[in-house]
Design a protein around this motif. Structure first.
Motif, PDB file in Angstrom:
ATOM      1  N   TRP A  77       0.828  -1.199   0.000  1.00 31.36           N
ATOM      2  CA  TRP A  77       0.000   0.000   0.000  1.00 31.36           C
ATOM      3  C   TRP A  77       0.865   1.253   0.000  1.00 31.36           C
ATOM      4  CZ3 TRP A  77      -5.090  -0.446  -0.856  1.00 31.36           C
ATOM      5  CH2 TRP A  77      -5.696  -1.671  -0.593  1.00 31.36           C
ATOM      6  N   HIS A  78       0.552   2.146  -0.946  1.00 35.76           N
ATOM      7  CA  HIS A  78       1.228   3.430  -1.067  1.00 35.76           C
ATOM      8  C   HIS A  78       0.227   4.530  -0.713  1.00 35.76           C
ATOM      9  CE1 HIS A  78       4.539   1.950  -3.973  1.00 35.76           C
ATOM     10  NE2 HIS A  78       3.741   0.900  -3.792  1.00 35.76           N
ATOM     11  N   PHE A  79       0.603   5.443   0.171  1.00 31.45           N
ATOM     12  CA  PHE A  79      -0.242   6.615   0.406  1.00 31.45           C
ATOM     13  C   PHE A  79       0.254   7.724  -0.495  1.00 31.45           C
ATOM     14  CE2 PHE A  79      -1.973  10.345   2.556  1.00 31.45           C
ATOM     15  CZ  PHE A  79      -3.300   9.938   2.638  1.00 31.45           C
ATOM     16  N   HIS A  99       4.200   9.053  -0.609  1.00 34.66           N
ATOM     17  CA  HIS A  99       4.722   9.723  -1.804  1.00 34.66           C
ATOM     18  C   HIS A  99       4.709  11.247  -1.726  1.00 34.66           C
ATOM     19  CE1 HIS A  99       4.654   6.390  -5.021  1.00 34.66           C
ATOM     20  NE2 HIS A  99       4.398   5.790  -3.865  1.00 34.66           N
ATOM     21  N   CYS A 100       4.060  11.837  -0.751  1.00 38.71           N
ATOM     22  CA  CYS A 100       3.815  13.282  -0.790  1.00 38.71           C
ATOM     23  C   CYS A 100       4.427  14.024   0.389  1.00 38.71           C
ATOM     24  CB  CYS A 100       2.316  13.563  -0.855  1.00 38.71           C
ATOM     25  SG  CYS A 100       1.539  13.007  -2.388  1.00 38.71           S
ATOM     26  N   ASN A 122       9.188   3.831   3.141  1.00 39.35           N
ATOM     27  CA  ASN A 122       9.723   4.406   1.912  1.00 39.35           C
ATOM     28  C   ASN A 122       9.037   5.739   1.654  1.00 39.35           C
ATOM     29  OD1 ASN A 122      11.355   2.044   0.914  1.00 39.35           O
ATOM     30  ND2 ASN A 122       9.354   1.070   1.032  1.00 39.35           N
ATOM     31  N   VAL A 123       9.820   6.799   1.455  1.00 38.64           N
ATOM     32  CA  VAL A 123       9.227   8.110   1.229  1.00 38.64           C
ATOM     33  C   VAL A 123       9.784   8.746  -0.037  1.00 38.64           C
ATOM     34  CG1 VAL A 123       8.777   8.488   3.688  1.00 38.64           C
ATOM     35  CG2 VAL A 123      10.894   9.344   2.684  1.00 38.64           C
ATOM     36  N   CYS A 124       8.918   9.497  -0.692  1.00 39.29           N
ATOM     37  CA  CYS A 124       9.307  10.341  -1.817  1.00 39.29           C
ATOM     38  C   CYS A 124       8.952  11.779  -1.466  1.00 39.29           C
ATOM     39  CB  CYS A 124       8.560   9.942  -3.089  1.00 39.29           C
ATOM     40  SG  CYS A 124       9.038   8.345  -3.777  1.00 39.29           S
ATOM     41  N   LEU A 125       9.809  12.703  -1.828  1.00 37.56           N
ATOM     42  CA  LEU A 125       9.515  14.113  -1.660  1.00 37.56           C
ATOM     43  C   LEU A 125       8.664  14.585  -2.832  1.00 37.56           C
ATOM     44  CD1 LEU A 125      12.935  15.655  -0.559  1.00 37.56           C
ATOM     45  CD2 LEU A 125      11.174  14.555   0.841  1.00 37.56           C
ATOM     46  N   GLU A 126       7.553  15.233  -2.513  1.00 42.13           N
ATOM     47  CA  GLU A 126       6.741  15.815  -3.580  1.00 42.13           C
ATOM     48  C   GLU A 126       7.327  17.166  -3.973  1.00 42.13           C
ATOM     49  OE1 GLU A 126       2.170  17.099  -4.755  1.00 42.13           O
ATOM     50  OE2 GLU A 126       2.634  16.560  -2.678  1.00 42.13           O
ATOM     51  N   VAL A 127       7.562  17.349  -5.261  1.00 44.88           N
ATOM     52  CA  VAL A 127       8.129  18.588  -5.788  1.00 44.88           C
ATOM     53  C   VAL A 127       7.056  19.319  -6.588  1.00 44.88           C
ATOM     54  CG1 VAL A 127       9.911  19.595  -7.249  1.00 44.88           C
ATOM     55  CG2 VAL A 127      10.416  17.543  -5.927  1.00 44.88           C
ATOM     56  N   LEU A 158      14.533   7.426   2.285  1.00 43.13           N
ATOM     57  CA  LEU A 158      14.264   8.350   1.193  1.00 43.13           C
ATOM     58  C   LEU A 158      14.517   7.637  -0.123  1.00 43.13           C
ATOM     59  CD1 LEU A 158      13.597  11.204   0.161  1.00 43.13           C
ATOM     60  CD2 LEU A 158      16.061  11.693   0.256  1.00 43.13           C
ATOM     61  N   ARG A 159      13.469   7.509  -0.944  1.00 44.32           N
ATOM     62  CA  ARG A 159      13.594   6.773  -2.207  1.00 44.32           C
ATOM     63  C   ARG A 159      13.756   7.690  -3.411  1.00 44.32           C
ATOM     64  NH1 ARG A 159      12.204   1.304  -1.876  1.00 44.32           N
ATOM     65  NH2 ARG A 159      13.086   1.299  -3.982  1.00 44.32           N
ATOM     66  N   GLY A 160      13.191   8.911  -3.340  1.00 42.05           N
ATOM     67  CA  GLY A 160      13.311   9.766  -4.507  1.00 42.05           C
ATOM     68  C   GLY A 160      12.288  10.875  -4.513  1.00 42.05           C
ATOM     69  N   LEU A 161      11.781  11.194  -5.700  1.00 40.11           N
ATOM     70  CA  LEU A 161      10.894  12.332  -5.899  1.00 40.11           C
ATOM     71  C   LEU A 161       9.557  11.901  -6.482  1.00 40.11           C
ATOM     72  CD1 LEU A 161      13.421  14.825  -7.538  1.00 40.11           C
ATOM     73  CD2 LEU A 161      12.766  14.690  -5.116  1.00 40.11           C
ATOM     74  N   MET A 162       8.541  12.677  -6.163  1.00 42.57           N
ATOM     75  CA  MET A 162       7.207  12.514  -6.738  1.00 42.57           C
ATOM     76  C   MET A 162       6.772  13.869  -7.282  1.00 42.57           C
ATOM     77  SD  MET A 162       3.787  13.331  -5.919  1.00 42.57           S
ATOM     78  CE  MET A 162       2.149  12.584  -5.850  1.00 42.57           C
ATOM     79  N   ALA A 163       6.084  13.872  -8.414  1.00 42.85           N
ATOM     80  CA  ALA A 163       5.618  15.135  -8.982  1.00 42.85           C
ATOM     81  C   ALA A 163       4.331  14.927  -9.759  1.00 42.85           C
ATOM     82  CB  ALA A 163       6.686  15.748  -9.883  1.00 42.85           C
TER      83      ALA A 163
END
Length: 236
Positions: A77-79, A99-100, A122-127, A158-163
Motif C-alpha cells: 500500500w502506497h499513500f 509519496h507526498c 519508503n518516502v518520496c519528496l513531492e516537488v 528516502l527513495r526519490g521524488l514525486m511530482a
C-alpha cells in the motif's frame, strides 16, 4: 471478475512496455501503481487476482477500510495523498510508501511514529515542479536541502521524488516538466543521496514520464474505468 478490467490491465501493460522500449529502457524498471481511490475493495480484489500487488490511495479512512477488507491478501500500500499532521501516525503505521512528503515536520512525525518492528517507511519528496500555488510540494530550489534532512531520519528510507505537473495534452510540454524533475533527481544523486525512485506520470501522461525516467507510474482510470466521486468528506 470483470473482463473489462482484465483487458484494460493487459492493454496498459502493453503500453507501458512499448513506452519503455521506445526509449531503450527495460519495462521491468517501471512499476505500475494501481490508484484505487474511490473504487471499492472488490475492484482492488479483482486486480489482485490478476497478480497485481501495488496499490495507491489518496483518502486515508477509505484506504484503511480497504486494508481491513483485504487483509487476507499480500498487498503493498502506497499513500499518495497530501499528508497533514493529523494523518502521520496512521500513514506511518499502515503503509509501505508515502509519496507526498513536502515538509520536514511531516517527515519527522512519520519517522517518530513508524513502528520500530516495521521496515523503514519508503518516502518520496513531492516537488511542485510547475510552481502552482494551489498544489502542495516543496519548491524545486529547496528540494535538495529537504532531501538531505529527510535522509538522515531514522525509520525512513528516502527513495526519490514525486511530482504532478500541471495537466496538458501537449507531449512536448509533458516531457519538459518531467525532465525538470529528472534533472533534480540527478542532482540529488550528485549530492550523494542514494535515491532510486521517480514517481511521476498518470493515465494521461505516463508515456512521457517513462521517456524521462519514471520508475513508478500512478494509474487509476486507465485500469479501473471512469471514477465516480461520492461524498468523501468522512473519508479524508
Amino acid at each position: 471478475m470483470s473482463e473489462t478490467i482484465a483487458a484494460r490491465l493487459l492493454t496498459l501493460h502493453d503500453r507501458l512496455a512499448r513506452a519503455a522500449l521506445d526509449c531503450a529502457r527495460d519495462p521491468r524498471a517501471v512499476t505500475l501503481l494501481a490508484v484505487s481511490k474511490t473504487y471499492d475493495h472488490n475492484a482492488v480484489r479483482n486486480i489482485a487476482r490478476l497478480g497485481h500487488r501495488e496499490f495507491g490511495e489518496n483518502y486515508l479512512q477509505e484506504a484503511l477500510d480497504k486494508q481491513r477488507a483485504l487483509a487476507d491478501l499480500d498487498l503493498v500500500w502506497h499513500f499518495i495523498g497530501p499528508i497533514q499532521r493529523n494523518k502521520t501516525r496512521r500513514v506511518a503505521e499502515n503503509f509501505s510508501w508515502a509519496h507526498c512528503v513536502d515538509r520536514l515536520c511531516i517527515a519527522e512525525r512519520l519517522s517518530e511514529q513508524r513502528p520500530a518492528d516495521a521496515p523503514p517507511l519508503n518516502v518520496c519528496l513531492e516537488v511542485n515542479v510547475s510552481g502552482e500555488p494551489s498544489k502542495g510540494g516543496v519548491p524545486a530550489d529547496a528540494a535538495i536541502a529537504l532531501a538531505k534532512q529527510v535522509s538522515a531520519l531514522p525509520r525512513l528510507r528516502l527513495r526519490g521524488l514525486m511530482a504532478i505537473p500541471a495537466p496538458t495534452r501537449d507531449r512536448a510540454c509533458q516531457r519538459a516538466a518531467f525532465a525538470r524533475v529528472r534533472r533534480l533527481f540527478e542532482a540529488l544523486k550528485a549530492h550523494g543521496l542514494p535515491v532510486d525512485t521517480l514517481s511521476m506520470g498518470m493515465s494521461g501522461d505516463f508515456e512521457a514520464a517513462i521517456a524521462e525516467g519514471a520508475t513508478i507510474v500512478r494509474i487509476g482510470t486507465a485500469i479501473f474505468g471512469p471514477r465516480f466521486y461520492p461524498e468523501l468528506a468522512a473519508h479524508r
